[in-house]
Scaffold this motif. Sequence first.
Motif, PDB file in Angstrom:
ATOM      1  N   ARG A   1       0.840  -1.193   0.000  1.00 54.74           N
ATOM      2  CA  ARG A   1       0.000   0.000   0.000  1.00 54.74           C
ATOM      3  C   ARG A   1       0.883   1.255   0.000  1.00 54.74           C
ATOM      4  NH1 ARG A   1      -4.211  -0.271   4.491  1.00 54.74           N
ATOM      5  NH2 ARG A   1      -5.005  -1.879   3.131  1.00 54.74           N
ATOM      6  N   GLY A   2       1.902   1.245   0.829  1.00 59.02           N
ATOM      7  CA  GLY A   2       2.827   2.379   0.874  1.00 59.02           C
ATOM      8  C   GLY A   2       3.519   2.612  -0.461  1.00 59.02           C
ATOM      9  N   ARG A   3       3.932   1.529  -1.124  1.00 58.98           N
ATOM     10  CA  ARG A   3       4.577   1.656  -2.438  1.00 58.98           C
ATOM     11  C   ARG A   3       3.593   2.248  -3.445  1.00 58.98           C
ATOM     12  NH1 ARG A   3       9.067   2.545  -3.151  1.00 58.98           N
ATOM     13  NH2 ARG A   3       9.356   1.396  -5.052  1.00 58.98           N
ATOM     14  N   ARG A   4       2.341   1.806  -3.378  1.00 63.90           N
ATOM     15  CA  ARG A   4       1.330   2.328  -4.309  1.00 63.90           C
ATOM     16  C   ARG A   4       1.126   3.824  -4.111  1.00 63.90           C
ATOM     17  NH1 ARG A   4      -4.791   0.766  -3.777  1.00 63.90           N
ATOM     18  NH2 ARG A   4      -4.585   2.537  -2.465  1.00 63.90           N
ATOM     19  N   PHE A   5       1.258   4.285  -2.864  1.00 61.56           N
ATOM     20  CA  PHE A   5       1.108   5.710  -2.562  1.00 61.56           C
ATOM     21  C   PHE A   5       2.364   6.505  -2.873  1.00 61.56           C
ATOM     22  CE2 PHE A   5      -2.137   4.445   0.910  1.00 61.56           C
ATOM     23  CZ  PHE A   5      -3.161   4.421  -0.018  1.00 61.56           C
ATOM     24  N   GLY A   6       3.448   5.828  -3.253  1.00 60.12           N
ATOM     25  CA  GLY A   6       4.661   6.524  -3.652  1.00 60.12           C
ATOM     26  C   GLY A   6       5.714   6.675  -2.573  1.00 60.12           C
ATOM     27  N   PHE A   7       5.565   5.972  -1.456  1.00 62.10           N
ATOM     28  CA  PHE A   7       6.568   6.056  -0.402  1.00 62.10           C
ATOM     29  C   PHE A   7       7.763   5.177  -0.755  1.00 62.10           C
ATOM     30  CE2 PHE A   7       2.592   6.883   1.993  1.00 62.10           C
ATOM     31  CZ  PHE A   7       2.895   8.172   2.404  1.00 62.10           C
ATOM     32  N   SER A   8       8.944   5.608  -0.336  1.00 61.46           N
ATOM     33  CA  SER A   8      10.145   4.801  -0.557  1.00 61.46           C
ATOM     34  C   SER A   8      10.146   3.637   0.427  1.00 61.46           C
ATOM     35  CB  SER A   8      11.400   5.648  -0.359  1.00 61.46           C
ATOM     36  OG  SER A   8      11.582   5.946   1.026  1.00 61.46           O
ATOM     37  N   LEU A   9      10.905   2.611   0.099  1.00 58.55           N
ATOM     38  CA  LEU A   9      11.005   1.472   1.014  1.00 58.55           C
ATOM     39  C   LEU A   9      11.631   1.885   2.344  1.00 58.55           C
ATOM     40  CD1 LEU A   9      12.057  -1.387  -1.426  1.00 58.55           C
ATOM     41  CD2 LEU A   9       9.848  -1.072  -0.302  1.00 58.55           C
TER      42      LEU A   9
ATOM     43  N   ARG B   1       2.766  14.949   3.532  1.00 59.18           N
ATOM     44  CA  ARG B   1       3.841  15.278   2.594  1.00 59.18           C
ATOM     45  C   ARG B   1       3.601  14.620   1.243  1.00 59.18           C
ATOM     46  NH1 ARG B   1       8.112  12.014   3.347  1.00 59.18           N
ATOM     47  NH2 ARG B   1       7.587  11.175   1.342  1.00 59.18           N
ATOM     48  N   GLN B   2       3.190  13.359   1.252  1.00 60.01           N
ATOM     49  CA  GLN B   2       2.980  12.642   0.005  1.00 60.01           C
ATOM     50  C   GLN B   2       1.768  13.176  -0.750  1.00 60.01           C
ATOM     51  OE1 GLN B   2       5.267  10.838  -1.104  1.00 60.01           O
ATOM     52  NE2 GLN B   2       4.298  10.009  -2.932  1.00 60.01           N
ATOM     53  N   LEU B   3       0.719  13.561  -0.043  1.00 60.15           N
ATOM     54  CA  LEU B   3      -0.445  14.157  -0.704  1.00 60.15           C
ATOM     55  C   LEU B   3      -0.070  15.445  -1.424  1.00 60.15           C
ATOM     56  CD1 LEU B   3      -3.211  13.506   1.957  1.00 60.15           C
ATOM     57  CD2 LEU B   3      -3.192  12.645  -0.402  1.00 60.15           C
ATOM     58  N   ALA B   4       0.760  16.252  -0.791  1.00 59.86           N
ATOM     59  CA  ALA B   4       1.219  17.497  -1.433  1.00 59.86           C
ATOM     60  C   ALA B   4       2.027  17.171  -2.694  1.00 59.86           C
ATOM     61  CB  ALA B   4       2.049  18.321  -0.455  1.00 59.86           C
ATOM     62  N   GLU B   5       2.878  16.161  -2.610  1.00 57.54           N
ATOM     63  CA  GLU B   5       3.691  15.764  -3.770  1.00 57.54           C
ATOM     64  C   GLU B   5       2.808  15.222  -4.896  1.00 57.54           C
ATOM     65  OE1 GLU B   5       6.750  15.176  -6.341  1.00 57.54           O
ATOM     66  OE2 GLU B   5       6.815  16.299  -4.455  1.00 57.54           O
ATOM     67  N   LEU B   6       1.829  14.409  -4.568  1.00 59.06           N
ATOM     68  CA  LEU B   6       0.936  13.868  -5.588  1.00 59.06           C
ATOM     69  C   LEU B   6       0.087  14.964  -6.229  1.00 59.06           C
ATOM     70  CD1 LEU B   6      -0.183  10.532  -3.873  1.00 59.06           C
ATOM     71  CD2 LEU B   6       1.346  10.779  -5.846  1.00 59.06           C
ATOM     72  N   ASP B   7      -0.361  15.938  -5.434  1.00 60.74           N
ATOM     73  CA  ASP B   7      -1.097  17.078  -5.992  1.00 60.74           C
ATOM     74  C   ASP B   7      -0.227  17.847  -6.984  1.00 60.74           C
ATOM     75  OD1 ASP B   7      -3.565  16.686  -4.761  1.00 60.74           O
ATOM     76  OD2 ASP B   7      -3.057  17.939  -3.033  1.00 60.74           O
ATOM     77  N   LYS B   8       1.033  18.035  -6.630  1.00 58.11           N
ATOM     78  CA  LYS B   8       1.974  18.738  -7.512  1.00 58.11           C
ATOM     79  C   LYS B   8       2.147  17.957  -8.813  1.00 58.11           C
ATOM     80  CE  LYS B   8       6.810  19.999  -7.830  1.00 58.11           C
ATOM     81  NZ  LYS B   8       8.131  19.722  -7.298  1.00 58.11           N
TER      82      LYS B   8
END
Length: 121
Positions: A55-63, A91-98
Amino acid sequence: MPDTRLSFKEMCAKFDVTPRTLRYYEYIELLEPEKEGRARWYGPREIARMTLILRGRRFGFSLEEIRQWLLIYRQKGTKPQMQAWLDLADRQLAELDKQRKELDVAIADLRALRDTAAKEI
């Protein structure tokens, strides 16, 4: 599910990952299967961790971010882990919005160039 244990092969099939991926997650200490000789067995804890990892990988988090987040639970408990999760998620939501805004611009530019080329034909 308390008595559920999956073999290495079953774990790969359940999560649709390669053996190499599963071994790598073990190598970087994301997973800690029980070992009986050369056999690896994945219990409920490892199954839940694998669900969170994917799930974390799908959201774009690093390992490494995922590993650190999972480590917080072991060292400090649920509440600090949830706070860390909120920080990571914000933080990841802001990055995905960008990224979405950048994609919208790229799509609009490509569509305009495509339409211009279509008119010239």
